[in-house]
Design a protein around this motif. Sequence first.
Motif, short mmCIF file in Angstrom:
data_model
loop_
_atom_site.label_atom_id
_atom_site.label_comp_id
_atom_site.label_asym_id
_atom_site.label_seq_id
_atom_site.Cartn_x
_atom_site.Cartn_y
_atom_site.Cartn_z
N GLY A 46 0.77 -1.23 0.00
CA GLY A 46 0.00 0.00 0.00
C GLY A 46 0.80 1.28 0.00
N GLU A 47 2.13 1.16 0.09
CA GLU A 47 2.98 2.35 0.09
C GLU A 47 3.46 2.64 -1.33
N PRO A 48 3.63 3.90 -1.69
CA PRO A 48 4.10 4.22 -3.04
C PRO A 48 5.54 3.78 -3.24
N LEU A 49 5.89 3.45 -4.46
CA LEU A 49 7.26 3.09 -4.77
C LEU A 49 8.14 4.33 -4.61
N ALA A 63 8.22 7.40 -7.11
CA ALA A 63 7.06 7.35 -8.00
C ALA A 63 6.48 8.74 -8.19
N GLY A 64 6.16 9.06 -9.41
CA GLY A 64 5.59 10.37 -9.73
C GLY A 64 6.61 11.42 -10.06
N ASN A 65 7.89 11.12 -9.85
CA ASN A 65 8.95 12.07 -10.19
C ASN A 65 9.41 11.78 -11.61
N HIS A 92 13.06 10.73 -12.00
CA HIS A 92 13.56 9.70 -11.09
C HIS A 92 14.55 8.80 -11.81
N TRP A 127 16.73 1.90 -7.83
CA TRP A 127 16.39 0.66 -7.12
C TRP A 127 17.62 -0.24 -6.99
#
Length: 325
Positions: free
Chosen positions: A35-38, A41-43, A46, A51
């Motif tokens: 349930g947590e964003p990677l 994410a959204g950048n 990035h 990773w």
Amino acid sequence: MTERKPVGIDFESWVDRKIREAAERGDFENLPGAGEPLPGAGNPYHDENAWLRDYLRREGVSGDAMLPPSLLLRRDVERLPETVRDVTSEHEVRATVAELNRRIVDGCGCPPAHRCRSRRWTPTRSSGSGGSGPPGWTSRSRRRARASRGPAPRPGCAGGAGSFAAAEPEPARNTATVRLYGRMDSATLADRLEITDLLTRYATAVDSKDWALYRTVFTADAQIDYSTAGGPVGDLETVVAQLTEQLNLFVRTQHFISNIAVDLDGDTAKVRAMFFNPMIVSPGKQFTCGGWYNHDLVRTPEGWRSTRLLEEAAWFDGIEAAFSP
């Protein structure tokens, strides 16, 4: 044992079924991070290799797994004296050297022998040992006695106690290459990956005229100098304003960056990389230029950034024809 796919079922259906069954059993519930964003994410800027660097640091995994086999082999050749330093059995020493020689032969693709880039090793009996000790090996007590008499010969030099003699001499250039790449740890590899991505981001930003992306290559106080190519000189915003106007003269540009030389020094680095730029003024009218980009980099909380860029243009071809009526 993992259950095998039954005959007559394609792999996609088999995998989908196993995932569905696992979900029905609740195998995917309450997993760490659910349930947590990677991260990142959204950048839009990035780093796609973030990773990998995070995994290496988090798991304490050696960067050796990222090295090609040829560099792993060179590293092991350099570390051979250290590897057998505390081995107490001649049999173990010879077994270690034999395995390394097997890898050297396999890595050479022999024949032809001249393709070998790493030298083979042979354990040799220490001169003046009196025959009491195994070749290429001395006990801890004898090593302590030898140390009290002065520095021992360097491992890898023919002759002398506890030395290894190379079957064939190795060029000095090859030795330097072994030392350079053999000692590259996971943190160094991660830094080099990120710096390479930084240069790729620079080229992408210029060719796409994405000035927001261009700004992510530099620190806010960066100084940029394109004067050798007739371009702007100054701080980041001054250069961006002038590049926006100048690059509108071209319908297409394409920056190729290669031969990236990185000199890391803690949280700073110097980079020198070649560039080759086709510049299309209009259909049928273009010129090319080449040279080097010289960056001074610094590590920031957002990653590596350039504090100074000096473009060193070396040649132009076809520039007069490209702008002729």
